[in-house]
Design a protein around this motif. Structure first.
Motif, short mmCIF file in Angstrom:
data_model
loop_
_atom_site.label_atom_id
_atom_site.label_comp_id
_atom_site.label_asym_id
_atom_site.label_seq_id
_atom_site.Cartn_x
_atom_site.Cartn_y
_atom_site.Cartn_z
N SER A 83 0.82 -1.21 0.00
CA SER A 83 0.00 0.00 0.00
C SER A 83 0.86 1.26 0.00
CB SER A 83 -0.92 0.01 1.23
OG SER A 83 -0.15 -0.08 2.41
N VAL A 84 0.27 2.33 -0.47
CA VAL A 84 0.87 3.65 -0.38
C VAL A 84 -0.19 4.63 0.10
CG1 VAL A 84 2.68 3.28 -2.10
CG2 VAL A 84 0.46 4.11 -2.82
N PHE A 85 0.27 5.70 0.73
CA PHE A 85 -0.63 6.69 1.30
C PHE A 85 -0.25 8.04 0.70
CE2 PHE A 85 0.49 3.31 4.25
CZ PHE A 85 -0.75 2.74 4.48
N VAL A 86 -1.14 8.63 -0.07
CA VAL A 86 -0.79 9.80 -0.86
C VAL A 86 -1.82 10.90 -0.69
CG1 VAL A 86 0.41 8.39 -2.57
CG2 VAL A 86 -2.01 8.94 -2.91
N MET A 87 -1.44 12.10 -1.10
CA MET A 87 -2.35 13.24 -1.11
C MET A 87 -3.11 13.28 -2.43
SD MET A 87 -2.14 14.73 1.78
CE MET A 87 -2.80 16.38 1.50
N ALA A 143 -4.61 17.49 5.84
CA ALA A 143 -4.54 17.90 7.24
C ALA A 143 -5.14 19.29 7.44
CB ALA A 143 -3.10 17.87 7.71
N SER A 144 -5.21 20.07 6.38
CA SER A 144 -5.80 21.41 6.47
C SER A 144 -7.29 21.35 6.82
CB SER A 144 -5.61 22.17 5.16
OG SER A 144 -6.18 21.45 4.07
N ASN A 145 -7.89 20.17 6.69
CA ASN A 145 -9.30 20.00 7.05
C ASN A 145 -9.51 19.84 8.55
OD1 ASN A 145 -9.59 19.97 4.29
ND2 ASN A 145 -10.76 18.09 4.18
N VAL A 146 -8.42 19.67 9.30
CA VAL A 146 -8.53 19.56 10.76
C VAL A 146 -8.90 20.92 11.34
CG1 VAL A 146 -7.32 19.02 12.91
CG2 VAL A 146 -6.87 17.67 10.85
N GLU A 147 -9.97 20.95 12.10
CA GLU A 147 -10.42 22.20 12.73
C GLU A 147 -10.61 21.97 14.22
OE1 GLU A 147 -13.93 23.59 10.82
OE2 GLU A 147 -12.96 23.97 8.89
N VAL A 172 5.51 15.50 10.03
CA VAL A 172 4.17 15.90 10.49
C VAL A 172 3.18 15.59 9.37
CG1 VAL A 172 2.73 17.85 11.21
CG2 VAL A 172 5.10 17.67 12.02
N PRO A 173 2.06 14.97 9.69
CA PRO A 173 1.12 14.54 8.65
C PRO A 173 0.64 15.67 7.74
CG PRO A 173 0.53 13.58 10.76
CD PRO A 173 1.61 14.57 11.03
N ASP A 174 0.67 15.38 6.43
CA ASP A 174 0.06 16.29 5.47
C ASP A 174 -1.40 15.92 5.23
OD1 ASP A 174 0.54 13.89 4.21
OD2 ASP A 174 1.66 14.74 2.53
N GLY A 175 -1.78 14.71 5.69
CA GLY A 175 -3.14 14.24 5.52
C GLY A 175 -3.36 12.96 6.31
N PHE A 176 -4.60 12.50 6.32
CA PHE A 176 -4.96 11.32 7.10
C PHE A 176 -5.84 10.38 6.28
CE2 PHE A 176 -4.27 14.86 9.97
CZ PHE A 176 -3.46 14.32 10.96
N TYR A 199 -9.45 8.20 11.65
CA TYR A 199 -8.43 8.73 10.74
C TYR A 199 -7.04 8.26 11.20
CZ TYR A 199 -12.13 11.51 8.74
OH TYR A 199 -13.30 11.89 8.12
N LEU A 200 -6.20 7.99 10.21
CA LEU A 200 -4.93 7.33 10.46
C LEU A 200 -3.82 7.99 9.65
CD1 LEU A 200 -3.18 4.75 11.29
CD2 LEU A 200 -4.10 3.68 9.23
#
Length: 333
Positions: free
Chosen positions: A61-65, A134-138, A164-168, A200-201
């Motif tokens: 697996s890969v985890f991408v934006m 990660a910009s969606n974190v409020e 630091v996570p760029d996304g989840f 979220y991970l």
């Protein structure tokens, strides 16, 4: 056991959106040699380079934006003919022999990239998880899920060793059982905090490579492994703080796991050293094998922490491993 691969460069094709691209053959392949004892391993018969990592597994697996570019390249091809990349989402283009530049879809979610040999007998399945930015974190939350707050760069002494996570990855009942490597599923790495779905991970795939290599090495050293338990994988800063752990725990940065071998299903480390007891000695026996791996040149890109933990009243012994990029060692009785 040693795997022998043979490199071949030959005609190549790309199948995507019903288009086929081909080039003339350049060099005949070496004779393919059958690998013995395949039942003990889940390796594919070729390797795949995914950006800066090389993996030999039939599933990964890969985890991408969203819209992130990923390079896939077949290494140690076992055929003189072309391999193909098959995907129903994203955009792909051939850049060289058996090499593709693939762009992730714009929307978060799960898609699959298949790399297949010409005779269709060899296949790699890459589960691609497109992350929620990660910009969606409020307010420290994604939707109703507590993430917490990551440290600012000024609070980190050496930022090169902390991503630091760029996304989840959005984890749901539909995708949580998806295999992200031959022996691990997505849900095994989710933070242990109480929460309903979606969860979220954040996870780095180098950790998966390390865990699979450790598992294989244990088997080669005569230690049976039918069940390697991930006691703790990713931890949100929110959960990490709630259990009183250090602020810069590797678990928060998605490259750490606390693991133990539990073949008998009692959720405790097995008697690995065969002394008739369940003690820190079992964790040390596993750690010794991990340490032997760390001395190899081929393991250099997966260097990191190795912690040994003795049993407590509420849990058994375990080891901590991570891929921080440099060696760190400790023992906690």
């Amino acid at each position: 056991m040693q795997f022998i691969h043979y490199i071949s460069i030959a005609i190549f094709t790309l199948i995507f959106s019903n288009h086929v691209f081909a080039a003339a053959p350049t060099k005949a392949a070496h004779q393919v040699v059958n690998i013995k004892n395949k039942a003990n391993f889940e390796d594919a018969e070729f390797s795949l380079k995914i950006n800066d990592i090389v993996m030999p597994y039939s599933v990964f697996s890969v985890f991408v934006m969203p819209q992130e570019q990923v390079e896939f390249e077949v290494l140690f091809a076992q055929s003189r003919n072309a391999y193909t990349l098959i995907n129903t989402q994203g955009n792909s283009k051939l850049t060289d022999t058996n090499r593709w530049q693939w762009q992730a879809p714009n929307e978060p979610g799960l898609t699959t990239v298949i790399i297949e040999s010409p005779d269709k007998k060899q296949r790699m399945k890459i589960n691609v998880f497109v992350k929620v930015p990660a910009s969606n974190v409020e307010g420290g939350k994604l939707k109703y899920y507590h993430i917490g707050h990551y440290p600012k760069p000024s609070q980190i002494k050496d930022t090169s060793h902390y991503i630091v996570p760029d996304g989840f990855v959005k984890v749901t009942p539909k995708n949580e059982n998806v295999k992200i490597s031959p022996h691990f599923s997505l849900k095994e790495f989710v933070s242990k905090q109480r929460s309903k779905h979606p969860k979220y991970l954040f996870l780095q795939n180098k950790l998966l490579l390390k865990l699979e290599k450790i598992r294989k090495e244990l088997i080669l050293e005569g230690i049976p492994v039918s069940n390697m338990v991930v006691m703790s994988g990713y931890r949100t800063p929110y959960y990490n703080k709630s259990i009183g752990n250090v602020k810069l725990s590797r678990h928060v940065f998605g490259d750490a796991a606390d693991i133990f071998i539990d073949n008998d299903g009692n959720y405790r480390m097995d008697d690995i050293n065969n002394d008739g007891k369940h003690s820190i000695g079992d964790a040390k026996a596993v750690a010794d094998i991990v340490e032997s791996l760390a001395r190899r040149e081929s393991f250099k890109g997966l260097l990191g922490g190795l912690g040994i933990y003795g049993p407590k009243s509420h849990r058994g012994a375990f080891i901590h491993v991570d891929t921080r990029g440099f060696k760190a060692r400790w023992v906690s009785k």
